[in-house]
Design an enzyme around this catalytic site. Structure first.
Site, PDB file in Angstrom:
ATOM      1  N   ILE A  41       0.797  -1.210  -0.153  1.00  0.00           N
ATOM      2  CA  ILE A  41      -0.153  -0.057  -0.048  1.00  0.00           C
ATOM      3  C   ILE A  41       0.751   1.365   0.080  1.00  0.00           C
ATOM      4  O   ILE A  41       0.206   2.358   0.190  1.00  0.00           O
ATOM      5  CB  ILE A  41      -0.913  -0.044   1.183  1.00  0.00           C
ATOM      6  CG1 ILE A  41      -0.298  -0.157   2.694  1.00  0.00           C
ATOM      7  CG2 ILE A  41      -1.988  -0.836   1.179  1.00  0.00           C
ATOM      8  CD1 ILE A  41      -1.118   0.040   3.759  1.00  0.00           C
ATOM      9  N   GLY A  47      11.828   1.533   2.990  1.00  0.00           N
ATOM     10  CA  GLY A  47      11.209   0.141   2.616  1.00  0.00           C
ATOM     11  C   GLY A  47       9.430   0.410   2.036  1.00  0.00           C
ATOM     12  O   GLY A  47       9.088   1.495   1.659  1.00  0.00           O
ATOM     13  N   ASP A  63      11.115  13.571   5.986  1.00  0.00           N
ATOM     14  CA  ASP A  63      10.436  13.484   4.528  1.00  0.00           C
ATOM     15  C   ASP A  63       8.809  13.482   4.910  1.00  0.00           C
ATOM     16  O   ASP A  63       8.209  12.729   4.533  1.00  0.00           O
ATOM     17  CB  ASP A  63      10.661  11.783   4.796  1.00  0.00           C
ATOM     18  CG  ASP A  63      10.381  11.446   3.229  1.00  0.00           C
ATOM     19  OD1 ASP A  63      10.492  12.220   2.204  1.00  0.00           O
ATOM     20  OD2 ASP A  63      10.593  10.131   3.088  1.00  0.00           O
TER      21      ASP A  63
END
Length: 412
Positions: A140, A146, A258
């Site tokens: 998803i 990762g 981020d």
């Protein structure tokens, strides 16, 4: 023979080997002539080999038979003993192997550390099966650290599992230390860390699953959803509250590095939750103030990209980009910007239209039409203030929270 089973066959083989060894031993003890062991004196006067044999040849025949008996007996003893030793080693290996495998596999299958109880026992096998072996069909989200997978347990509980890139981690000791720092972090607008798994071969974090998807998908599909100033303001304030907590109230303080729409998740009520916080520490990209650049192109603050020096003002810049994407129908690096010079982005585009007094063209059409215009313009000015190149001119996230609350309090 088939009915004996493996243990019966081993017992039969052991009996045969033992009988062979005993027969060899008896053979050597009773069939070997007693007069074969000559004294030293008789050996010194023995007839030389070159001497002609006696008339009937009995002496020569007797010596030859003795030599044969000795060789056969010795060979039988050695063979029997070697067979017995080999069989014992085989049996020992057979019985020890399962214990070795169990000891090596056990930690890799059940060592899931849980911080928040979800009502079921979490194991590696359950997570592995719930994500369909980390299948792409269950993926998803993807990022620099990762991929995230939807994990549907048999009990009906749904979790989100962030499988980390092991090669980017600093090692297990540092990983465990950083995770233990993050386990106590809790805020209404931060995604909840349920637990984690860590080994030399695999590492993942377990979070609560949010059915509303991420903000990136919401922006893409907002034509089919309710999107007005109230929804805009709620999402913007939720994100600001989460980042402000990480910067000012969290122990240790965390710079996210981020902040972007795909790292902002929504529930069914459109409450926003910030995810992936603390991963820069876990993945070993952060050392004091100078770090390897972590983040997504288009959302990274210019000073951070140029100098690799990170501060909480870098998160403020990224937040400003996200806010501009919510206000407009443009992406951070929209393909339409290709007609302008290099480095042109959503900040350059919004600033240009503001200077040219084309403010309505900045906003998402239905958002501007629904108003209120004054509050929307105030949100625009706040976004541009967050994305200014001057670090000193950028507000702190706590100040952003304050201004957002003032905007909503204004009389329309």
């Amino acid at each position: 023979m088939e009915l004996l089973g493996s243990q019966g066959m081993e017992k039969l083989m052991f009996s045969r080997t033992l009988i062979l060894f005993l027969m060899a031993f008896v053979f050597s003890c009773f069939l070997l002539p007693t007069n074969f062991a000559l004294s030293d004196e008789s050996q010194s006067y023995a007839v030389p080999p070159q001497e002609p044999q006696s008339k009937n040849g009995k002496r020569g025949l007797s010596l030859s038979s003795i030599e044969i008996v000795v060789v056969v007996s010795a060979s039988a003893i050695i063979f029997g003993f070697a067979s017995l030793v080999a069989f014992c080693m085989h049996v020992k290996k057979r019985t020890a192997k399962p214990r070795i495998e169990a000891a090596s596999e056990s930690p890799a299958r059940s060592d899931v550390t849980v911080f928040n109880d979800v009502g079921v026992v979490l194991t590696y096998e359950k997570i592995f099966q719930a994500t369909r072996h980390f299948s792409w069909s269950n993926c998803i989200g993807n990022g620099g650290f990762g991929s995230t997978y939807k994990a549907e347990l048999s009990s009906g509980i749904i979790l989100a599992v962030k499988r980390l890139l092991v090669e980017r981690c600093q090692g297990l000791p540092q990983f465990h230390a950083e995770i233990n720092c993050l386990k106590s972090i809790s805020h209404p607008n931060l995604i909840t860390l349920i637990g984690y798994f860590a080994s030399e071969a695999d590492m993942f974090l377990i979070y609560n699953y949010l059915p509303g998807g991420n903000l990136e998908k919401f922006i893409q599909d907002r034509t089919n959803r309710v999107f007005n100033f109230d929804v805009l303001h709620k999402i913007a304030l939720d994100i600001a509250l989460a980042i402000a907590y990480l910067h000012d109230q969290c122990v240790p303080r965390i710079v996210h590095r981020d902040v972007k729409p795909s790292n902002i998740l929504l529930d069914n009520d459109l409450t926003a939750y910030l995810s992936d916080f603390g991963l820069s520490r876990i993945m070993g990209t952060e050392t004091c103030t100078k770090t390897k650049v972590a983040g997504t192109f288009g959302y990274v603050a210019p000073e951070y990209a140029l100098t690799s020096r990170v501060s909480d003002k870098a998160d403020v810049y990224s937040y400003g980009i996200v806010l501009l994407e919510l206000l407009s129908d443009k992406r951070a690096l929209d393909p339409s910007f290709s007609v302008h010079e290099n480095g042109f982005n959503i900040v350059s585009w919004a600033s240009m239209l503001l200077r040219d007094d084309q403010i309505p063209d900045i906003f998402y059409t239905s958002l501007w039409e629904a108003g209120p215009e004054e509050k929307l313009v105030d949100m625009l000015h706040l976004a541009l203030m967050c994305t200014t190149e001057s670090l000193c001119a950028r507000p702190r996230m706590s100040q952003v929270v304050g201004q957002l609350k003032e905007i909503v309090a204004l009389v329309p």
